[in-house]
Scaffold this motif. Structure first.
Motif, mmCIF file in Angstrom:
data_model
loop_
_atom_site.group_PDB
_atom_site.id
_atom_site.type_symbol
_atom_site.label_atom_id
_atom_site.label_comp_id
_atom_site.label_asym_id
_atom_site.label_seq_id
_atom_site.Cartn_x
_atom_site.Cartn_y
_atom_site.Cartn_z
ATOM 1 N N ARG A 4 26.688 35.962 48.613
ATOM 2 C CA ARG A 4 27.023 37.330 48.218
ATOM 3 C C ARG A 4 26.932 38.289 49.415
ATOM 4 N N LYS A 36 41.455 42.104 48.447
ATOM 5 C CA LYS A 36 41.492 42.013 46.988
ATOM 6 C C LYS A 36 40.816 40.734 46.511
ATOM 7 N N ARG A 37 40.999 39.622 47.223
ATOM 8 C CA ARG A 37 40.379 38.356 46.841
ATOM 9 C C ARG A 37 38.859 38.452 46.916
ATOM 10 N N LYS A 40 37.509 40.704 44.123
ATOM 11 C CA LYS A 40 37.472 39.997 42.843
ATOM 12 C C LYS A 40 36.291 39.045 42.775
ATOM 13 N N ALA A 41 35.959 38.402 43.889
ATOM 14 C CA ALA A 41 34.828 37.473 43.908
ATOM 15 C C ALA A 41 33.507 38.212 43.731
ATOM 16 N N TYR A 43 33.082 41.511 42.422
ATOM 17 C CA TYR A 43 33.033 42.356 41.230
ATOM 18 C C TYR A 43 34.129 41.955 40.241
ATOM 19 N N PRO A 44 33.971 40.857 39.526
ATOM 20 C CA PRO A 44 35.025 40.428 38.592
ATOM 21 C C PRO A 44 35.197 41.365 37.407
ATOM 22 N N GLU A 45 34.182 42.193 37.104
ATOM 23 C CA GLU A 45 34.291 43.101 35.963
ATOM 24 C C GLU A 45 35.303 44.220 36.209
ATOM 25 N N PHE A 47 38.275 43.716 37.303
ATOM 26 C CA PHE A 47 39.581 43.143 36.981
ATOM 27 C C PHE A 47 39.502 42.431 35.638
ATOM 28 N N PRO A 48 39.674 43.161 34.532
ATOM 29 C CA PRO A 48 39.541 42.541 33.216
ATOM 30 C C PRO A 48 40.707 41.602 32.916
ATOM 31 N N LYS A 49 40.440 40.606 32.094
ATOM 32 C CA LYS A 49 41.485 39.686 31.646
ATOM 33 C C LYS A 49 42.357 40.414 30.629
#
Length: 104
Positions: A4, A36-37, A40-41, A43-45, A47-49
């Motif tokens: 991290r 961006k990659r 996303k790694a 803070y995945p929250e 980028f919601p599905k």
């Protein structure tokens, strides 16, 4: 250093490069993609599905009612969640709806 912390350092480095405008140069597109990659790694929250089941069922119903304008063949959705369809016989692709994004 754990993973991290390494990703945080990488994010800071890429942000500095973007601040200098290097991502706008001809061979600098990789900087924005990498930023961006890493984001996303970390803070995945952020980028919601997206739930595309309603869109997919609407496209399937539309495809049942409509045929290809060129050859009269059957039409199917190109991939899950997309608004693009393709004719199974002649291969013509069509965009069903274009979303307009505001610059606000």
């Amino acid at each position: 250093m754990n993973d991290r912390e390494i990703l945080h350092q990488r994010l800071i480095c890429l942000g500095d490069m973007m601040g200098d405008g290097l991502h706008l140069e001809r061979d600098g597109r990789w900087i924005a993609r990498e930023y961006k990659r890493v984001l996303k790694a970390l803070y995945p929250e952020i980028f919601p599905k997206r739930n595309t089941t309603e869109r997919d069922t609407a496209i399937v119903e539309w495809c049942k009612d409509n045929l290809c304008k060129d050859c009269g063949g059957k039409i199917k959705q190109t991939r899950k969640g997309s608004m693009r369809v393709v004719c199974t016989e002649c291969g013509v692709k069509r965009q069903l709806k274009v979303r307009k994004h505001s610059n606000l």
